[in-house]
Scaffold this active site. Sequence first.
Site, PDB file in Angstrom:
ATOM      1  N   HIS A 127      -6.017  38.979  13.913  1.00  0.00           N
ATOM      2  CA  HIS A 127      -6.999  38.122  14.683  1.00  0.00           C
ATOM      3  C   HIS A 127      -6.616  36.942  15.217  1.00  0.00           C
ATOM      4  O   HIS A 127      -5.542  36.420  14.646  1.00  0.00           O
ATOM      5  CB  HIS A 127      -8.079  37.719  13.656  1.00  0.00           C
ATOM      6  CG  HIS A 127      -9.491  37.231  14.165  1.00  0.00           C
ATOM      7  ND1 HIS A 127      -9.490  35.716  14.478  1.00  0.00           N
ATOM      8  CD2 HIS A 127     -10.577  37.733  14.304  1.00  0.00           C
ATOM      9  CE1 HIS A 127     -10.946  35.666  14.982  1.00  0.00           C
ATOM     10  NE2 HIS A 127     -11.350  36.769  14.965  1.00  0.00           N
ATOM     11  N   ASP A 204      -5.072  36.431   5.455  1.00  0.00           N
ATOM     12  CA  ASP A 204      -6.279  36.262   6.295  1.00  0.00           C
ATOM     13  C   ASP A 204      -7.338  37.277   5.248  1.00  0.00           C
ATOM     14  O   ASP A 204      -7.060  38.602   5.854  1.00  0.00           O
ATOM     15  CB  ASP A 204      -6.119  36.523   7.524  1.00  0.00           C
ATOM     16  CG  ASP A 204      -7.337  36.630   8.171  1.00  0.00           C
ATOM     17  OD1 ASP A 204      -8.373  36.791   7.792  1.00  0.00           O
ATOM     18  OD2 ASP A 204      -7.598  36.862   9.460  1.00  0.00           O
ATOM     19  N   GLN A 207     -11.787  39.715   6.245  1.00  0.00           N
ATOM     20  CA  GLN A 207     -12.743  41.242   6.146  1.00  0.00           C
ATOM     21  C   GLN A 207     -12.305  41.767   4.860  1.00  0.00           C
ATOM     22  O   GLN A 207     -13.157  43.038   4.607  1.00  0.00           O
ATOM     23  CB  GLN A 207     -12.046  42.047   7.498  1.00  0.00           C
ATOM     24  CG  GLN A 207     -12.173  41.548   8.724  1.00  0.00           C
ATOM     25  CD  GLN A 207     -13.781  41.497   9.371  1.00  0.00           C
ATOM     26  OE1 GLN A 207     -14.631  42.061   8.417  1.00  0.00           O
ATOM     27  NE2 GLN A 207     -14.212  40.606  10.118  1.00  0.00           N
ATOM     28  N   LYS A 230     -19.181  36.216   6.501  1.00  0.00           N
ATOM     29  CA  LYS A 230     -18.973  37.606   6.341  1.00  0.00           C
ATOM     30  C   LYS A 230     -19.182  38.147   5.169  1.00  0.00           C
ATOM     31  O   LYS A 230     -19.184  39.299   4.656  1.00  0.00           O
ATOM     32  CB  LYS A 230     -17.398  37.729   6.671  1.00  0.00           C
ATOM     33  CG  LYS A 230     -17.253  37.507   8.277  1.00  0.00           C
ATOM     34  CD  LYS A 230     -15.947  37.687   8.786  1.00  0.00           C
ATOM     35  CE  LYS A 230     -15.404  36.790   9.883  1.00  0.00           C
ATOM     36  NZ  LYS A 230     -16.020  37.467  11.137  1.00  0.00           N
ATOM     37  N   CYS A 368     -11.663  39.486  19.288  1.00  0.00           N
ATOM     38  CA  CYS A 368     -10.631  38.462  18.971  1.00  0.00           C
ATOM     39  C   CYS A 368      -9.429  38.781  18.631  1.00  0.00           C
ATOM     40  O   CYS A 368      -8.583  38.373  17.808  1.00  0.00           O
ATOM     41  CB  CYS A 368     -11.036  37.493  17.998  1.00  0.00           C
ATOM     42  SG  CYS A 368     -12.575  36.334  18.420  1.00  0.00           S
TER      43      CYS A 368
END
Length: 410
Positions: A127, A204, A207, A230, A368
Amino acid sequence: MTQMKTLDVEAIRKDFPILARTVHGKPLVYLDNAASAQKPRCVIDAIRHVYEHEYSNVHRAAHELSAATTEKFEHARRAVQAFLNAREDREIIFTRGTTEAINLVAQAWGRANVSAGDEILITAMEHHSNIVPWQMLCQATGAKLVVAPMDDTGTLILDEYVKRLSPRTRLVACVQVSNALGTINPVAQMAQAAHKAGALILVDGAQAAPHQRIDVQALGVDFYAFSGHKAYGPTGIGALWGRAELLEAMPPWQGGGEMIKSVSFEQTTYNVIPHKFEAGTPNIADAIGLAAGLEYLAARGMDAIEAYEHELLEYATAKVREIPGLRIIGTSARKAGVISFVLEGIHAADAGMILDQQGIAVRVGQHCAEPVMDFFKVRATVRASFAFYNTRAEADVLAAGIRKVQELFS
Ligand code: PMP
């Protein structure tokens, strides 16, 4: 062996008030969870409760309200610690979200530890928020950004990743689950290889954290970032987890109140972690809301959530695969609940608009992740992303909706 819970999805849906609404006269089918997930009532209630009954600034005042709010805020830190299975609560730093957490590491750790000739290794599926902060660091220090490639299913090529690790690599920054493709990366394996090369690894988890059990100790990583919004929590709150010894050795990032022990015009000494990295008044109510959301997830069971979403993804993938002229972008063998696709001869934006008219909320665009779009030679995709409150019936509505888009544009 503990038995895995099964999800009562109908009961779960009732916990999310917004799912009962209609859009353009149709029942809402919310498939934009990778962008931001909806909130259960317990999160909304927790925030309301703070403001109605307990609100005050934290850590500073001598009065009852401040003590109560401080206790809730620090309880929220422990909730994040439990959610990530971190060793200590002081390893949890509240941030605005994943983006801010990554920027914190890029700037505070990066400036102290990266210099000309060093390398930062990322993957081809990052991302923008796990690309640009490292580019900025490289620009400031003369370090080089190196990219590990993926294959045409959107799977990281592990051998190529390992080949790009060298004594020059200071840090690997990689996504655990790609928002544009759904690919799940073998983060534990990547961490082992990174450490063997003498590099640190930041993950990261934007998600991943909402959709599978996260255990930062078992993963063997050094930094982990995720966003509350999220993970069914509020917007504007998230966290960075870092190993205590790394955080302790890092210089502060932003200066201000709370992050100091003492200040004079001549000299300032800094507070201990996590406060050293939390300058200014934090996002108190949303941290408390985040804790409510994470505890809600834990009560349903992250393993059960992952298993349910996996089954739903397989069902939905089979359904949309039957549609002629539809190409799925991102077909890795290990995927989380994301279906990104293009429709022959139809712009993604047009598809998104027609789906919206049917009450189906998807995201269209580059997500993104412009380099991912470039790699697959597409300008944009339509992305349906699933949560544990979505159902097979909704996957059917999506498939029918896509066919309707095709009818209108044929
Ligand atoms: N990384 C990934 C993989 C994401 O999907 C996102 C959000 N789309 C981010 C980072 C950034 O998260 P936030 O905007 O909450 O900081």
